[in-house]
Design a protein around this motif. Structure first.
Motif, PDB file in Angstrom:
ATOM      1  N   GLY A 111       0.785  -1.223   0.000  1.00 21.63           N
ATOM      2  CA  GLY A 111       0.000   0.000   0.000  1.00 21.63           C
ATOM      3  C   GLY A 111       0.817   1.273   0.000  1.00 21.63           C
ATOM      4  O   GLY A 111       0.262   2.371   0.122  1.00 21.63           O
ATOM      5  N   LEU A 112       2.130   1.151  -0.153  1.00 24.95           N
ATOM      6  CA  LEU A 112       3.021   2.305  -0.160  1.00 24.95           C
ATOM      7  C   LEU A 112       3.657   2.451  -1.535  1.00 24.95           C
ATOM      8  O   LEU A 112       3.725   1.495  -2.296  1.00 24.95           O
ATOM      9  CB  LEU A 112       4.123   2.141   0.901  1.00 24.95           C
ATOM     10  N   ASN A 113       4.139   3.645  -1.841  1.00 28.09           N
ATOM     11  CA  ASN A 113       4.784   3.882  -3.119  1.00 28.09           C
ATOM     12  C   ASN A 113       6.301   3.883  -2.944  1.00 28.09           C
ATOM     13  O   ASN A 113       6.822   4.488  -2.001  1.00 28.09           O
ATOM     14  CB  ASN A 113       4.336   5.213  -3.717  1.00 28.09           C
ATOM     15  N   PHE A 114       6.998   3.221  -3.864  1.00 30.83           N
ATOM     16  CA  PHE A 114       8.451   3.122  -3.801  1.00 30.83           C
ATOM     17  C   PHE A 114       9.073   3.522  -5.129  1.00 30.83           C
ATOM     18  O   PHE A 114       8.589   3.148  -6.192  1.00 30.83           O
ATOM     19  CB  PHE A 114       8.887   1.699  -3.443  1.00 30.83           C
ATOM     20  N   CYS A 145      12.006  -1.705   0.664  1.00 31.71           N
ATOM     21  CA  CYS A 145      10.557  -1.876   0.798  1.00 31.71           C
ATOM     22  C   CYS A 145      10.163  -2.685   2.035  1.00 31.71           C
ATOM     23  O   CYS A 145       9.124  -2.412   2.651  1.00 31.71           O
ATOM     24  CB  CYS A 145       9.976  -2.507  -0.462  1.00 31.71           C
ATOM     25  N   ILE A 146      10.980  -3.657   2.441  1.00 37.84           N
ATOM     26  CA  ILE A 146      10.618  -4.494   3.588  1.00 37.84           C
ATOM     27  C   ILE A 146      10.685  -3.702   4.885  1.00 37.84           C
ATOM     28  O   ILE A 146       9.708  -3.608   5.632  1.00 37.84           O
ATOM     29  CB  ILE A 146      11.538  -5.732   3.657  1.00 37.84           C
ATOM     30  N   MET A 179       8.303  -0.383   9.327  1.00 38.61           N
ATOM     31  CA  MET A 179       8.301   0.844  10.133  1.00 38.61           C
ATOM     32  C   MET A 179       7.012   1.631  10.000  1.00 38.61           C
ATOM     33  O   MET A 179       6.568   2.281  10.961  1.00 38.61           O
ATOM     34  CB  MET A 179       9.477   1.737   9.757  1.00 38.61           C
ATOM     35  N   LYS A 180       6.390   1.599   8.858  1.00 39.42           N
ATOM     36  CA  LYS A 180       5.117   2.304   8.691  1.00 39.42           C
ATOM     37  C   LYS A 180       4.025   1.675   9.542  1.00 39.42           C
ATOM     38  O   LYS A 180       3.073   2.343   9.944  1.00 39.42           O
ATOM     39  CB  LYS A 180       4.697   2.320   7.222  1.00 39.42           C
ATOM     40  N   LEU A 189      10.800   9.412   1.197  1.00 39.06           N
ATOM     41  CA  LEU A 189       9.488   9.488   0.557  1.00 39.06           C
ATOM     42  C   LEU A 189       8.383   9.024   1.490  1.00 39.06           C
ATOM     43  O   LEU A 189       7.293   9.611   1.541  1.00 39.06           O
ATOM     44  CB  LEU A 189       9.494   8.628  -0.720  1.00 39.06           C
ATOM     45  N   ASN A 190       8.666   7.960   2.257  1.00 43.79           N
ATOM     46  CA  ASN A 190       7.655   7.388   3.140  1.00 43.79           C
ATOM     47  C   ASN A 190       7.771   7.865   4.587  1.00 43.79           C
ATOM     48  O   ASN A 190       7.104   7.333   5.475  1.00 43.79           O
ATOM     49  CB  ASN A 190       7.717   5.857   3.065  1.00 43.79           C
TER      50      ASN A 190
END
Length: 279
Positions: free
Chosen positions: A81-84, A123-124, A129-130, A156-157
């Motif tokens: 659900g996040l953008n990378f 990404c992992i 962390m999110k 970015l995140n």
């Protein structure tokens, strides 16, 4: 050429070059070039795109026709659900890897120290962390170019992670409650058989698990004993046919509660195990 004609043209062109999901890719490339979404498209699909847009669209279609991965052309990929941000210095995040994140989240609690080995795009660890922002996170990779991408993704995140350039544990200090890793695990001889998008464009060193695909698992399983806290967890993504081999390596090394977890397709995808008072 109208928006609708552009989609049809792109789909036909990509089909001629044996691109799977040609219609989806044609749409995504047009959306990127024209900076539009589906709502805009359906309201304006009979209107003409500009000459500049058509020229750029033709350019990116040709890149995709050469089997350059769509994500390397658009420069992004969604994961958890996040953008990378992605480029040819990192593997493209895949849905299969979400299983590793989900298993890690079952064990991670606020205040824990978590390490991501072979982080690639990040990404992992960023996804972890999110979901649990109150952890202390460290991520390492041997590739300086990959770490540039991972740092950009952390920014970015909006997460804070300590990144280290390291060959596995070489430059790392301290101990961790959870160590996660998606190491290279493709057998060297199998790489030539992969689809061209992977074989020819994704970073070779991030794919090559050497002769039997297990080299990095052996190294990490043995070395992690010095870096796992008491009852800490070691968690891997694995290839679909490596569940028995990797779980056996962990059991032989003394890890407890070793489990193989399947992905949505029913294939072995993750192996987890608990350390036992190594440090």
């Amino acid at each position: 050429m109208t928006y609708r004609e552009a989609i049809d043209h792109g789909e036909y062109f990509l089909q001629e070059h044996d691109i799977s999901d040609a219609k989806t890719d044609a749409w995504l490339l047009l959306a990127m070039v024209c900076k539009i979404d589906r709502n805009f498209y359906y309201l304006h699909m009979l209107e003409d795109i500009t000459e500049e847009q058509l020229t750029e669209y033709e350019s990116v279609l040709k890149k995709r026709a050469e089997h350059i991965p769509l994500q390397y052309i658009t420069g992004e990929q969604e994961f958890m659900g996040l953008n990378f941000v992605v480029n040819s210095n990192v593997l493209i995040p895949r849905q299969d890897t979400e299983v590793l994140v989900e298993e890690a989240l079952k064990q991670i609690r606020p205040g824990m120290e978590v390490l991501d080995l072979c982080t690639g795009s990040g990404c992992i660890i960023i996804s972890i962390m999110k979901n649990v922002p109150q952890i202390t996170a460290t991520a390492s990779d041997i590739s300086k170019q990959a770490l540039i991408v991972a740092k950009e993704n952390a920014k970015l995140n909006e997460v804070s992670i300590q990144f280290e350039c390291s060959n596995l544990f070489d430059n790392l200090k301290g101990t961790f409650d959870v160590i996660v890793s998606n190491p290279p695990y493709i057998r060297t001889e199998e790489i030539a058989k992969l689809m061209p998008e992977v074989r020819d464009f994704e970073p070779y060193d991030a794919l090559d698990g050497k002769e039997d695909g297990l080299m990095f698992y052996r190294q990490i399983i043995e070395q992690a004993k010095q870096y796992l806290k008491s009852d800490g967890y070691l968690m891997f993504e694995i290839g679909y046919d490596q569940g028995e081999a990797v779980s056996t390596l962990m059991k032989q090394a003394g890890y407890e509660d070793v489990r193989v977890v399947k992905d949505l397709a029913g294939s072995d995808r993750v192996v987890t195990g608990k350390g036992r008072n190594y440090v």
